[in-house]
Scaffold this motif. Structure first.
Motif, PDB file in Angstrom:
ATOM      1  N   LEU A   1       0.826  -1.197   0.000  1.00  0.00           N
ATOM      2  CA  LEU A   1       0.000   0.000   0.000  1.00  0.00           C
ATOM      3  C   LEU A   1       0.870   1.259   0.000  1.00  0.00           C
ATOM      4  CD1 LEU A   1      -2.690   1.445   0.136  1.00  0.00           C
ATOM      5  CD2 LEU A   1      -2.734   1.064   2.610  1.00  0.00           C
ATOM      6  N   VAL A   2       1.875   1.290   0.836  1.00  0.00           N
ATOM      7  CA  VAL A   2       2.786   2.442   0.877  1.00  0.00           C
ATOM      8  C   VAL A   2       3.482   2.613  -0.467  1.00  0.00           C
ATOM      9  CG1 VAL A   2       4.927   3.331   1.877  1.00  0.00           C
ATOM     10  CG2 VAL A   2       3.157   2.359   3.370  1.00  0.00           C
ATOM     11  N   ALA A   3       3.972   1.519  -1.029  1.00  0.00           N
ATOM     12  CA  ALA A   3       4.706   1.586  -2.295  1.00  0.00           C
ATOM     13  C   ALA A   3       3.814   2.065  -3.433  1.00  0.00           C
ATOM     14  CB  ALA A   3       5.300   0.222  -2.623  1.00  0.00           C
ATOM     15  N   VAL A   4       2.581   1.598  -3.479  1.00  0.00           N
ATOM     16  CA  VAL A   4       1.685   2.003  -4.564  1.00  0.00           C
ATOM     17  C   VAL A   4       1.301   3.469  -4.429  1.00  0.00           C
ATOM     18  CG1 VAL A   4      -0.528   1.593  -5.688  1.00  0.00           C
ATOM     19  CG2 VAL A   4       0.812  -0.334  -4.886  1.00  0.00           C
ATOM     20  N   ILE A   5       1.085   3.939  -3.211  1.00  0.00           N
ATOM     21  CA  ILE A   5       0.822   5.372  -3.012  1.00  0.00           C
ATOM     22  C   ILE A   5       2.004   6.198  -3.522  1.00  0.00           C
ATOM     23  CG2 ILE A   5       0.575   7.180  -1.254  1.00  0.00           C
ATOM     24  CD1 ILE A   5      -1.090   5.187   0.380  1.00  0.00           C
TER      25      ILE A   5
ATOM     26  N   SER B   1       4.120   5.359  -5.787  1.00  0.00           N
ATOM     27  CA  SER B   1       4.421   5.134  -7.202  1.00  0.00           C
ATOM     28  C   SER B   1       3.622   6.004  -8.157  1.00  0.00           C
ATOM     29  CB  SER B   1       4.184   3.660  -7.558  1.00  0.00           C
ATOM     30  OG  SER B   1       2.803   3.352  -7.562  1.00  0.00           O
ATOM     31  N   ALA B   2       2.636   6.734  -7.653  1.00  0.00           N
ATOM     32  CA  ALA B   2       1.843   7.592  -8.534  1.00  0.00           C
ATOM     33  C   ALA B   2       2.745   8.589  -9.250  1.00  0.00           C
ATOM     34  CB  ALA B   2       0.777   8.324  -7.720  1.00  0.00           C
TER      35      ALA B   2
ATOM     36  N   ARG C   1      12.473   3.890  -9.049  1.00  0.00           N
ATOM     37  CA  ARG C   1      12.747   4.915  -8.043  1.00  0.00           C
ATOM     38  C   ARG C   1      12.133   4.536  -6.708  1.00  0.00           C
ATOM     39  NH1 ARG C   1      16.268   8.219  -6.588  1.00  0.00           N
ATOM     40  NH2 ARG C   1      16.484   8.865  -8.782  1.00  0.00           N
ATOM     41  N   ILE C   2      10.902   4.043  -6.723  1.00  0.00           N
ATOM     42  CA  ILE C   2      10.245   3.672  -5.471  1.00  0.00           C
ATOM     43  C   ILE C   2      11.018   2.565  -4.770  1.00  0.00           C
ATOM     44  CG2 ILE C   2       8.115   2.838  -4.413  1.00  0.00           C
ATOM     45  CD1 ILE C   2       8.094   5.701  -5.756  1.00  0.00           C
TER      46      ILE C   2
ATOM     47  N   SER D   1       8.390  11.762  -6.928  1.00  0.00           N
ATOM     48  CA  SER D   1       7.553  12.865  -7.395  1.00  0.00           C
ATOM     49  C   SER D   1       6.567  13.294  -6.312  1.00  0.00           C
ATOM     50  CB  SER D   1       6.779  12.427  -8.645  1.00  0.00           C
ATOM     51  OG  SER D   1       5.958  11.312  -8.344  1.00  0.00           O
ATOM     52  N   TYR D   2       6.324  14.591  -6.238  1.00  0.00           N
ATOM     53  CA  TYR D   2       5.362  15.175  -5.293  1.00  0.00           C
ATOM     54  C   TYR D   2       5.568  14.691  -3.857  1.00  0.00           C
ATOM     55  CZ  TYR D   2       3.245  16.054  -9.822  1.00  0.00           C
ATOM     56  OH  TYR D   2       3.035  16.431 -11.128  1.00  0.00           O
ATOM     57  N   PRO D   3       6.765  14.812  -3.324  1.00  0.00           N
ATOM     58  CA  PRO D   3       7.053  14.258  -1.995  1.00  0.00           C
ATOM     59  C   PRO D   3       6.281  14.923  -0.855  1.00  0.00           C
ATOM     60  CG  PRO D   3       8.864  15.638  -2.740  1.00  0.00           C
ATOM     61  CD  PRO D   3       7.941  15.487  -3.902  1.00  0.00           C
ATOM     62  N   ASN D   4       5.985  16.206  -0.986  1.00  0.00           N
ATOM     63  CA  ASN D   4       5.255  16.881   0.094  1.00  0.00           C
ATOM     64  C   ASN D   4       3.860  16.287   0.266  1.00  0.00           C
ATOM     65  OD1 ASN D   4       7.012  19.182   1.055  1.00  0.00           O
ATOM     66  ND2 ASN D   4       6.980  19.654  -1.125  1.00  0.00           N
ATOM     67  N   ASN D   5       3.139  16.174  -0.847  1.00  0.00           N
ATOM     68  CA  ASN D   5       1.789  15.616  -0.774  1.00  0.00           C
ATOM     69  C   ASN D   5       1.816  14.153  -0.345  1.00  0.00           C
ATOM     70  OD1 ASN D   5       0.424  17.940  -1.500  1.00  0.00           O
ATOM     71  ND2 ASN D   5       0.447  17.489  -3.677  1.00  0.00           N
ATOM     72  N   LYS D   6       2.771  13.413  -0.868  1.00  0.00           N
ATOM     73  CA  LYS D   6       2.819  11.992  -0.540  1.00  0.00           C
ATOM     74  C   LYS D   6       3.194  11.760   0.922  1.00  0.00           C
ATOM     75  CE  LYS D   6       3.622  10.391  -5.259  1.00  0.00           C
ATOM     76  NZ  LYS D   6       4.561   9.783  -6.224  1.00  0.00           N
ATOM     77  N   ALA D   7       4.027  12.605   1.484  1.00  0.00           N
ATOM     78  CA  ALA D   7       4.356  12.482   2.905  1.00  0.00           C
ATOM     79  C   ALA D   7       3.101  12.707   3.756  1.00  0.00           C
ATOM     80  CB  ALA D   7       5.441  13.479   3.281  1.00  0.00           C
TER      81      ALA D   7
END
Length: 225
Positions: free
Chosen positions: A34-38, A40-41, A47-48, A81-87
């Motif tokens: 679940l963490v990896a798929v989130i 991977s967007a 990279r993931i 990609s988009y690390p702020n939102n993903k965090a």
């Protein structure tokens, strides 16, 4: 080629030549997937897979992730990609998972979509991979390849999903997701598909419409006589 024949040819070919297709994301349990798929967007699996070993070492479960800060999680995933939102999504996902689902990854797509950072595509991945549900996730590769081959005529991911679910045998839905992704990642690439290397041009609507008149090609493995 009629649609039913194209679907039959698609399933027959890939079930023979790639019967064990699976995600290229590295994981050991439903939480890690679940963490990896989130993550991977709009980012590559390669990279993931570079990021998650340290992330999973620091946050081996939902409890440790939920107790962390967004800033700390960001420090582990800043190269995606988009690390702020993903965090933010990861911390929020873990907190809601504990609060609403007792830390257990839900099986139902609708329940999965209640978690921060989990859209329909991610929910379908989890439902099909972890729980073998008859669901198929539609990412950019699946959308492109399904339309190109001629499995679907659809302008939205949801429409692609509905057509694939309707016409693919139920037991193939989960693995067909991987067949389409891998074919799109390595052969039927976005800007210039590698038709000269493709083993399924004989069933492909895109190839039928775009090959040069009079072009000859060798018969592919698995192509009917």
């Amino acid at each position: 080629m009629l649609k039913k024949d194209r679907y039959r040819a698609f399933v027959d070919y890939f079930s023979t030549h790639n019967p064990d297709a699976q995600t290229e994301l590295n994981y050991h349990n439903p939480y890690e997937l679940l963490v990896a798929v989130i993550l991977s967007a709009q980012c590559t699996d390669k990279r993931i897979n570079q990021v998650t070993p340290a992330l999973f070492a620091r946050y081996p479960d939902a409890e440790t992730l939920a107790a962390s800060s967004v800033d700390e999680v960001y420090s582990y995933i800043k190269s995606v990609s988009y690390p702020n939102n993903k965090a933010k999504h990861l911390v929020g996902m873990a907190q809601k998972l504990l609060a609403d689902f007792n830390g257990v990854i839900p099986e139902e797509v609708n329940d999965l979509q209640k978690l921060p950072g989990v859209g329909r595509k991610t929910a379908n991945v989890i439902a099909s991979v972890i729980y073998q549900a008859p669901a198929i996730a539609v990412d950019t590769h699946v959308f492109r390849v399904a339309n190109r081959i001629g499995l679907v005529d659809a302008k939205t991911p949801l429409a692609v999903e509905k057509q694939l679910v309707k016409y693919l045998p139920r037991e193939t839905l989960a693995i067909a997701h991987h067949w389409l992704i891998l074919h799109g990642r390595y052969v039927c690439i976005a800007r210039k598909p590698k038709c000269e290397e493709c083993p399924i041009t004989w069933m492909c609507r895109y190839y039928e419409r775009n090959r040069m008149p009079g072009t000859k090609r060798k018969k592919a493995v698995g192509e009917p006589q």
